[in-house]
Write a protein that holds these residues in place. Structure first.
Motif, PDB file in Angstrom:
ATOM      1  N   ALA A  78       7.156   0.165  -8.217  1.00 58.37           N
ATOM      2  CA  ALA A  78       6.542  -0.779  -9.159  1.00 58.37           C
ATOM      3  C   ALA A  78       5.911  -1.847  -8.288  1.00 58.37           C
ATOM      4  O   ALA A  78       6.462  -2.211  -7.244  1.00 58.37           O
ATOM      5  CB  ALA A  78       7.615  -1.400 -10.049  1.00 58.37           C
ATOM      6  N   GLY A  79       4.753  -2.342  -8.692  1.00 54.60           N
ATOM      7  CA  GLY A  79       4.114  -3.383  -7.889  1.00 54.60           C
ATOM      8  C   GLY A  79       2.713  -3.653  -8.360  1.00 54.60           C
ATOM      9  O   GLY A  79       2.337  -3.268  -9.469  1.00 54.60           O
ATOM     10  N   THR A  80       1.931  -4.305  -7.472  1.00 56.94           N
ATOM     11  CA  THR A  80       0.544  -4.629  -7.824  1.00 56.94           C
ATOM     12  C   THR A  80      -0.371  -4.261  -6.662  1.00 56.94           C
ATOM     13  O   THR A  80       0.003  -4.420  -5.489  1.00 56.94           O
ATOM     14  CB  THR A  80       0.378  -6.148  -8.086  1.00 56.94           C
ATOM     15  N   ALA A  81      -1.577  -3.789  -7.042  1.00 61.27           N
ATOM     16  CA  ALA A  81      -2.565  -3.445  -6.018  1.00 61.27           C
ATOM     17  C   ALA A  81      -3.124  -4.726  -5.422  1.00 61.27           C
ATOM     18  O   ALA A  81      -3.475  -5.647  -6.163  1.00 61.27           O
ATOM     19  CB  ALA A  81      -3.682  -2.616  -6.643  1.00 61.27           C
ATOM     20  N   ILE A  82      -3.186  -4.788  -4.084  1.00 60.19           N
ATOM     21  CA  ILE A  82      -3.833  -5.965  -3.483  1.00 60.19           C
ATOM     22  C   ILE A  82      -5.152  -5.601  -2.809  1.00 60.19           C
ATOM     23  O   ILE A  82      -6.007  -6.452  -2.636  1.00 60.19           O
ATOM     24  CB  ILE A  82      -2.894  -6.748  -2.530  1.00 60.19           C
ATOM     25  N   THR A  83      -5.314  -4.338  -2.418  1.00 54.92           N
ATOM     26  CA  THR A  83      -6.631  -3.842  -1.992  1.00 54.92           C
ATOM     27  C   THR A  83      -6.724  -2.411  -2.519  1.00 54.92           C
ATOM     28  O   THR A  83      -5.799  -1.934  -3.186  1.00 54.92           O
ATOM     29  CB  THR A  83      -6.801  -3.794  -0.444  1.00 54.92           C
ATOM     30  N   GLU A  84      -7.798  -1.729  -2.145  1.00 48.85           N
ATOM     31  CA  GLU A  84      -7.996  -0.371  -2.659  1.00 48.85           C
ATOM     32  C   GLU A  84      -6.826   0.553  -2.298  1.00 48.85           C
ATOM     33  O   GLU A  84      -6.416   1.385  -3.098  1.00 48.85           O
ATOM     34  CB  GLU A  84      -9.287   0.178  -2.063  1.00 48.85           C
TER      35      GLU A  84
END
Ligand code: UTP
Length: 273
Positions: A169-175
């Motif tokens: 689980a997390g968030t995209a910070i770059t592509e």
């Protein structure tokens, strides 16, 4: 930095093939799976590649030992390509530590704690191949950009397959980079926080090794690496490198091993002049 290759598991899913032959020694095209992994560790710039072995799996150590008599016999017959291949396998610089009982991946990694000497380290699963050797350098870049944080490789899979894997689980910070917030082991499809599955390449901070030392057996009496990663997330940042299906190949089940052989053999044919 050390590259640790856990290879002391039982290979249950491959029985009876793995009754006498370690799973990591099954051939992938023309060499045992673990040779790809050792070559990847050496190519990454790790100063030592350490195989975490079981004392019963002599075949792994025999494979990486020099075989001068065989090389000489092949050269006498003019079979220089095979002699070179045998010489190469025997020249790869590998050291060993032992896991006396297969008490889980976390326990296997912990068996190499004296080798890592309080530094960050790679873990390369012995049954997962990265033939282009392209992931570890990128993982080092990401870690360096985030103050030495741990970095794990994750592979996107179709939603119907997530329940077979560890998922982040997390968030995209770059592509291709995510910040990891949690790890969920084998979630039901409808509860999966993403389709990004943990894929057998880890760059881990020294704190993970400390937490493994404190780890108590969990599911099935094993000490899981995922539990230590979960614990370190409460103290430190962690990032995930999103890899492409053509970056990594699993050989841990009969089906994935057959698929990997097919894909890599096809790759060789495609590269033929
Ligand atoms: P796997 O779970 O794929 O291997 O672990 P396994 O335990 O041999 O397979 P099954 O479940 O019995 O079929 C991934 C890697 O971690 C190593 C394995 O050798 C494999 O390369 N491993 C696993 C250890 O070194 N020690 C363990 O206690 C468990």
């Amino acid at each position: 930095m050390k590259a640790l290759i856990p290879a002391a598991g039982m290979g249950t899913r491959f029985l009876p093939a793995t009754k006498a032959l370690p799973k990591e020694m099954l051939p992938v095209v023309d060499r045992p799976a673990i040779q790809y992994v050792v070559e990847e560790g050496l190519a990454s710039g790790a100063d030592e590649v350490v195989v975490i072995n079981s004392r019963d799996k002599k075949a792994i150590e025999e494979h990486f030992a020099p075989a001068p008599a065989l090389v000489a016999a092949l050269r006498d017959k003019g079979k220089h390509d095979y002699a070179d291949a045998v010489e190469h396998a025997g020249s790869l610089n590998v050291s060993y530590v032992y896991q006396d009982e297969p008490l889980g991946l976390g326990h296997a990694v912990r068996c190499a704690h004296e080798k890592t000497g309080g530094e960050a380290f790679f873990v390369l699963l012995g049954d997962v191949l990265v033939p282009k050797n392209n992931l570890l350098p990128r993982m080092m870049e990401i870690s360096a950009a985030h103050a030495g944080a741990s970095v794990i490789a994750v592979l996107p899979v179709p939603p119907e397959e997530v329940s077979r894997f560890g998922v982040i689980a997390g968030t995209a910070i770059t592509e291709d980079v995510w910040k990891v917030e949690a790890l969920v082991e084998k979630p039901p499809r409808e509860e999966a926080p993403s389709n990004l599955t943990v894929f057998g390449r880890y760059l881990l901070s020294p704190r993970v090794m400390e937490l493994l030392a404190q780890g108590r057996p969990g599911v099935g009496g094993e000490i899981q690496l995922t539990d230590a990663l979960d614990a370190v997330l409460r103290e430190e940042e962690m990032f995930a490198l999103v890899i492409k299906p053509t970056d990594g190949f699993d050989t841990g089940t009969v089906e994935s091993w057959l698929e990997t052989n097919k894909a890599l053999f096809q790759g060789r044919i495609d590269r033929r002049p």
